[in-house]
Design a protein around this motif. Sequence first.
Motif, PDB file in Angstrom:
ATOM      1  N   PHE A  73      46.632 -42.344  29.212  1.00 19.64           N
ATOM      2  CA  PHE A  73      47.567 -43.463  29.206  1.00 19.64           C
ATOM      3  C   PHE A  73      46.807 -44.729  29.558  1.00 19.64           C
ATOM      4  N   ALA A  74      46.733 -45.633  28.619  1.00 22.19           N
ATOM      5  CA  ALA A  74      46.138 -46.958  28.820  1.00 22.19           C
ATOM      6  C   ALA A  74      44.662 -46.906  29.211  1.00 22.19           C
ATOM      7  N   GLY A  75      44.006 -45.793  28.992  1.00 27.24           N
ATOM      8  CA  GLY A  75      42.584 -45.702  29.285  1.00 27.24           C
ATOM      9  C   GLY A  75      42.238 -45.685  30.753  1.00 27.24           C
ATOM     10  N   THR A  76      43.240 -45.638  31.630  1.00 20.94           N
ATOM     11  CA  THR A  76      42.974 -45.640  33.071  1.00 20.94           C
ATOM     12  C   THR A  76      43.744 -44.587  33.831  1.00 20.94           C
ATOM     13  N   GLN A  77      44.739 -43.987  33.207  1.00 20.28           N
ATOM     14  CA  GLN A  77      45.569 -42.985  33.849  1.00 20.28           C
ATOM     15  C   GLN A  77      45.849 -41.867  32.866  1.00 20.28           C
ATOM     16  N   TYR A  78      46.465 -40.812  33.370  1.00 19.24           N
ATOM     17  CA  TYR A  78      46.906 -39.705  32.531  1.00 19.24           C
ATOM     18  C   TYR A  78      48.389 -39.483  32.790  1.00 19.24           C
ATOM     19  N   VAL A  79      49.069 -38.919  31.804  1.00 16.97           N
ATOM     20  CA  VAL A  79      50.459 -38.509  31.987  1.00 16.97           C
ATOM     21  C   VAL A  79      50.508 -36.994  31.848  1.00 16.97           C
ATOM     22  N   LEU A  80      51.003 -36.348  32.883  1.00 17.93           N
ATOM     23  CA  LEU A  80      51.155 -34.894  32.922  1.00 17.93           C
ATOM     24  C   LEU A  80      52.598 -34.576  32.572  1.00 17.93           C
ATOM     25  N   THR A  81      52.800 -33.661  31.619  1.00 19.14           N
ATOM     26  CA  THR A  81      54.146 -33.302  31.170  1.00 19.14           C
ATOM     27  C   THR A  81      54.371 -31.810  31.360  1.00 19.14           C
ATOM     28  N   SER A  82      55.563 -31.470  31.872  1.00 21.82           N
ATOM     29  CA  SER A  82      55.933 -30.067  32.081  1.00 21.82           C
ATOM     30  C   SER A  82      56.696 -29.549  30.871  1.00 21.82           C
ATOM     31  N   PRO A  83      56.942 -28.240  30.815  1.00 21.71           N
ATOM     32  CA  PRO A  83      57.697 -27.676  29.690  1.00 21.71           C
ATOM     33  C   PRO A  83      59.129 -28.222  29.606  1.00 21.71           C
ATOM     34  N   THR A  84      59.666 -28.699  30.727  1.00 22.20           N
ATOM     35  CA  THR A  84      61.030 -29.232  30.738  1.00 22.20           C
ATOM     36  C   THR A  84      61.075 -30.708  30.368  1.00 22.20           C
ATOM     37  N   GLY A  85      59.897 -31.304  30.181  1.00 24.46           N
ATOM     38  CA  GLY A  85      59.836 -32.718  29.832  1.00 24.46           C
ATOM     39  C   GLY A  85      59.631 -33.644  31.022  1.00 24.46           C
ATOM     40  N   ALA A  86      59.561 -33.088  32.222  1.00 30.85           N
ATOM     41  CA  ALA A  86      59.280 -33.912  33.405  1.00 30.85           C
ATOM     42  C   ALA A  86      57.871 -34.471  33.280  1.00 30.85           C
ATOM     43  N   LYS A  87      57.682 -35.695  33.738  1.00 29.71           N
ATOM     44  CA  LYS A  87      56.383 -36.362  33.619  1.00 29.71           C
ATOM     45  C   LYS A  87      55.928 -36.919  34.962  1.00 29.71           C
ATOM     46  N   ARG A  88      54.620 -36.916  35.134  1.00 25.91           N
ATOM     47  CA  ARG A  88      54.001 -37.522  36.317  1.00 25.91           C
ATOM     48  C   ARG A  88      52.807 -38.338  35.847  1.00 25.91           C
ATOM     49  N   VAL A  89      52.649 -39.527  36.413  1.00 23.96           N
ATOM     50  CA  VAL A  89      51.482 -40.358  36.123  1.00 23.96           C
ATOM     51  C   VAL A  89      50.386 -39.978  37.097  1.00 23.96           C
ATOM     52  N   ILE A  90      49.215 -39.654  36.555  1.00 25.73           N
ATOM     53  CA  ILE A  90      48.061 -39.247  37.346  1.00 25.73           C
ATOM     54  C   ILE A  90      47.079 -40.412  37.357  1.00 25.73           C
ATOM     55  N   THR A  91      46.787 -40.935  38.536  1.00 22.51           N
ATOM     56  CA  THR A  91      45.891 -42.082  38.617  1.00 22.51           C
ATOM     57  C   THR A  91      44.437 -41.682  38.824  1.00 22.51           C
ATOM     58  N   GLU A  92      44.216 -40.426  39.234  1.00 22.76           N
ATOM     59  CA  GLU A  92      42.858 -39.939  39.423  1.00 22.76           C
ATOM     60  C   GLU A  92      42.842 -38.426  39.247  1.00 22.76           C
ATOM     61  N   MET A  93      41.725 -37.892  38.806  1.00 18.71           N
ATOM     62  CA  MET A  93      41.630 -36.467  38.529  1.00 18.71           C
ATOM     63  C   MET A  93      41.894 -35.602  39.763  1.00 18.71           C
ATOM     64  N   GLY A  94      41.553 -36.098  40.939  1.00 22.23           N
ATOM     65  CA  GLY A  94      41.772 -35.332  42.162  1.00 22.23           C
ATOM     66  C   GLY A  94      43.243 -35.030  42.418  1.00 22.23           C
ATOM     67  N   GLN A  95      44.118 -35.755  41.796  1.00 24.90           N
ATOM     68  CA  GLN A  95      45.554 -35.615  41.985  1.00 24.90           C
ATOM     69  C   GLN A  95      46.181 -34.661  40.964  1.00 24.90           C
ATOM     70  N   LEU A  96      45.473 -34.349  39.900  1.00 23.08           N
ATOM     71  CA  LEU A  96      46.047 -33.598  38.787  1.00 23.08           C
ATOM     72  C   LEU A  96      46.619 -32.249  39.187  1.00 23.08           C
ATOM     73  N   TRP A  97      45.829 -31.413  39.860  1.00 22.49           N
ATOM     74  CA  TRP A  97      46.296 -30.050  40.151  1.00 22.49           C
ATOM     75  C   TRP A  97      47.448 -30.050  41.137  1.00 22.49           C
ATOM     76  N   GLN A  98      47.446 -30.969  42.097  1.00 19.84           N
ATOM     77  CA  GLN A  98      48.568 -31.042  43.047  1.00 19.84           C
ATOM     78  C   GLN A  98      49.854 -31.426  42.316  1.00 19.84           C
ATOM     79  N   GLU A  99      49.779 -32.402  41.428  1.00 21.32           N
ATOM     80  CA  GLU A  99      50.958 -32.804  40.655  1.00 21.32           C
ATOM     81  C   GLU A  99      51.402 -31.687  39.718  1.00 21.32           C
ATOM     82  N   PHE A 100      50.440 -30.979  39.139  1.00 23.09           N
ATOM     83  CA  PHE A 100      50.759 -29.837  38.289  1.00 23.09           C
ATOM     84  C   PHE A 100      51.542 -28.797  39.083  1.00 23.09           C
ATOM     85  N   GLU A 101      51.066 -28.470  40.284  1.00 23.77           N
ATOM     86  CA  GLU A 101      51.752 -27.492  41.124  1.00 23.77           C
ATOM     87  C   GLU A 101      53.148 -27.969  41.505  1.00 23.77           C
TER      88      GLU A 101
END
Length: 102
Positions: free
Chosen positions: A49-77
């Motif tokens: 997303f915008a070359g600076t963040q990522y958007v994580l999407t769940s099977p239900t369509g819920a979304k989380r904006v990830i500002t750094e890779m260190g946050q990805l797995w926690q948001e996934f969980e």
Amino acid sequence: MCGLCGIFGEKSHWSTQGVAGGTSSRQRFFRARALNRVLGVARCAVRDFAGTQYVLTSPTGAKRVITEMGQLWQEFENLRGAPLDPLDEKVLATLRERDQCG
């Protein structure tokens, strides 16, 4: 911090250091593609997303904006309600099976 200020730069993370070749956007594309192989086992996905963040999407369509890779797995969980070990034998078997079918 407001949303606009948050998109101006990704925090440093070990996974983004020392990646050789290509542009920053190309590196982000390949990083997202690799992550999606593993996240796909749980029917989740991540996109740039915008070359600076990522958007994580769940099977239900819920979304989380990830500002750094260190946050990805926690948001996934948080989205999934359970961890996913990318080195678990069942996960690896699923990835191998997908590689053979694809």
